[in-house]
Design a protein around this motif. Sequence first.
Motif, PDB file in Angstrom:
ATOM      1  N   MET A  21       0.820  -1.212   0.000  1.00  0.00           N
ATOM      2  CA  MET A  21       0.000   0.000   0.000  1.00  0.00           C
ATOM      3  C   MET A  21       0.853   1.260   0.000  1.00  0.00           C
ATOM      4  SD  MET A  21      -3.035  -0.917   2.605  1.00  0.00           S
ATOM      5  CE  MET A  21      -4.030  -2.360   2.375  1.00  0.00           C
ATOM      6  N   LEU A  22       0.335   2.278  -0.679  1.00  0.00           N
ATOM      7  CA  LEU A  22       0.945   3.608  -0.727  1.00  0.00           C
ATOM      8  C   LEU A  22      -0.161   4.633  -0.504  1.00  0.00           C
ATOM      9  CD1 LEU A  22       2.971   3.066  -4.017  1.00  0.00           C
ATOM     10  CD2 LEU A  22       3.963   3.260  -1.743  1.00  0.00           C
ATOM     11  N   ASP A  23       0.233   5.853  -0.226  1.00  0.00           N
ATOM     12  CA  ASP A  23      -0.724   6.971  -0.151  1.00  0.00           C
ATOM     13  C   ASP A  23      -1.875   6.661   0.798  1.00  0.00           C
ATOM     14  OD1 ASP A  23      -1.695   9.481  -0.775  1.00  0.00           O
ATOM     15  OD2 ASP A  23      -2.769   8.782  -2.557  1.00  0.00           O
ATOM     16  N   ALA A  31       5.378  -3.542  -7.128  1.00  0.00           N
ATOM     17  CA  ALA A  31       6.764  -3.458  -6.675  1.00  0.00           C
ATOM     18  C   ALA A  31       6.831  -3.166  -5.183  1.00  0.00           C
ATOM     19  CB  ALA A  31       7.527  -2.390  -7.461  1.00  0.00           C
ATOM     20  N   GLN A  32       5.939  -2.311  -4.707  1.00  0.00           N
ATOM     21  CA  GLN A  32       5.895  -2.012  -3.279  1.00  0.00           C
ATOM     22  C   GLN A  32       5.579  -3.274  -2.492  1.00  0.00           C
ATOM     23  OE1 GLN A  32       6.679   1.064  -2.276  1.00  0.00           O
ATOM     24  NE2 GLN A  32       6.478   0.663  -0.124  1.00  0.00           N
ATOM     25  N   MET A  33       4.682  -4.109  -3.023  1.00  0.00           N
ATOM     26  CA  MET A  33       4.345  -5.369  -2.369  1.00  0.00           C
ATOM     27  C   MET A  33       5.560  -6.279  -2.299  1.00  0.00           C
ATOM     28  SD  MET A  33       2.219  -7.278  -0.922  1.00  0.00           S
ATOM     29  CE  MET A  33       2.218  -8.992  -0.471  1.00  0.00           C
ATOM     30  N   VAL A  34       6.311  -6.371  -3.374  1.00  0.00           N
ATOM     31  CA  VAL A  34       7.502  -7.221  -3.394  1.00  0.00           C
ATOM     32  C   VAL A  34       8.528  -6.719  -2.377  1.00  0.00           C
ATOM     33  CG1 VAL A  34       9.436  -7.977  -4.836  1.00  0.00           C
ATOM     34  CG2 VAL A  34       7.120  -8.019  -5.750  1.00  0.00           C
ATOM     35  N   MET A  35       8.715  -5.400  -2.308  1.00  0.00           N
ATOM     36  CA  MET A  35       9.650  -4.843  -1.324  1.00  0.00           C
ATOM     37  C   MET A  35       9.156  -5.099   0.092  1.00  0.00           C
ATOM     38  SD  MET A  35      11.048  -1.270  -2.977  1.00  0.00           S
ATOM     39  CE  MET A  35       9.475  -0.640  -3.538  1.00  0.00           C
ATOM     40  N   HIS A  36       7.881  -4.829   0.333  1.00  0.00           N
ATOM     41  CA  HIS A  36       7.326  -5.060   1.665  1.00  0.00           C
ATOM     42  C   HIS A  36       7.410  -6.531   2.056  1.00  0.00           C
ATOM     43  CE1 HIS A  36       4.721  -1.148   1.880  1.00  0.00           C
ATOM     44  NE2 HIS A  36       5.997  -0.942   2.129  1.00  0.00           N
ATOM     45  N   ASN A  37       7.243  -7.420   1.084  1.00  0.00           N
ATOM     46  CA  ASN A  37       7.356  -8.843   1.374  1.00  0.00           C
ATOM     47  C   ASN A  37       8.763  -9.172   1.884  1.00  0.00           C
ATOM     48  OD1 ASN A  37       6.271 -11.622   1.230  1.00  0.00           O
ATOM     49  ND2 ASN A  37       7.886 -11.865  -0.282  1.00  0.00           N
ATOM     50  N   GLU A  38       9.769  -8.590   1.259  1.00  0.00           N
ATOM     51  CA  GLU A  38      11.139  -8.812   1.729  1.00  0.00           C
ATOM     52  C   GLU A  38      11.321  -8.248   3.132  1.00  0.00           C
ATOM     53  OE1 GLU A  38      15.567  -7.708   0.230  1.00  0.00           O
ATOM     54  OE2 GLU A  38      14.382  -9.197  -0.857  1.00  0.00           O
TER      55      GLU A  38
END
Length: 154
Positions: A21-23, A31-38
């Motif tokens: 999630m953003l904003d 991409a945010q989901m992939v980063m957050h998953n890491e």
Amino acid sequence: MTLTGVIPALAGANLIYGLGMLDSALTWDYAQMVMHNEFARMIKRVVGGIELNDETMQADLIAEVGPGGEFITREHTFKNMRQLSQTELIDRRTRRVWQEEGGTDIVERAYEKSHDILENYKVDPLPEEMQRELKSILADADAEAEELQAKGLL
């Protein structure tokens, strides 16, 4: 996400909310989901603690090295140093090596990984029994919704 995830996790929470999630949750990004998953995987690793046993503690090695000694050149350290911090997106190479190999940042790598997942991931089908149970639950929900709709409550 890391600080807002790790602090509740260390306090005992078992849910990390808002991955991707953003904003203020008005936008969702692959991409945010992939980063957050890491990041969530790293938080899970921290909360899981470090296994302590004869192999991980190496009391003999600690005694051998002694006060003021160093462990980085020891075989045990070299063999085990990356086990606690495995990342897919965070690049820990030197800047020179990173630049020589394209210099992609974490966002570029996350988009690349998200596209790969979307294009190539194959979902294993649920077991037949679970599929039947889910269909039964959905049928019950549909029947209940029709009943509520007939009564003008939905």
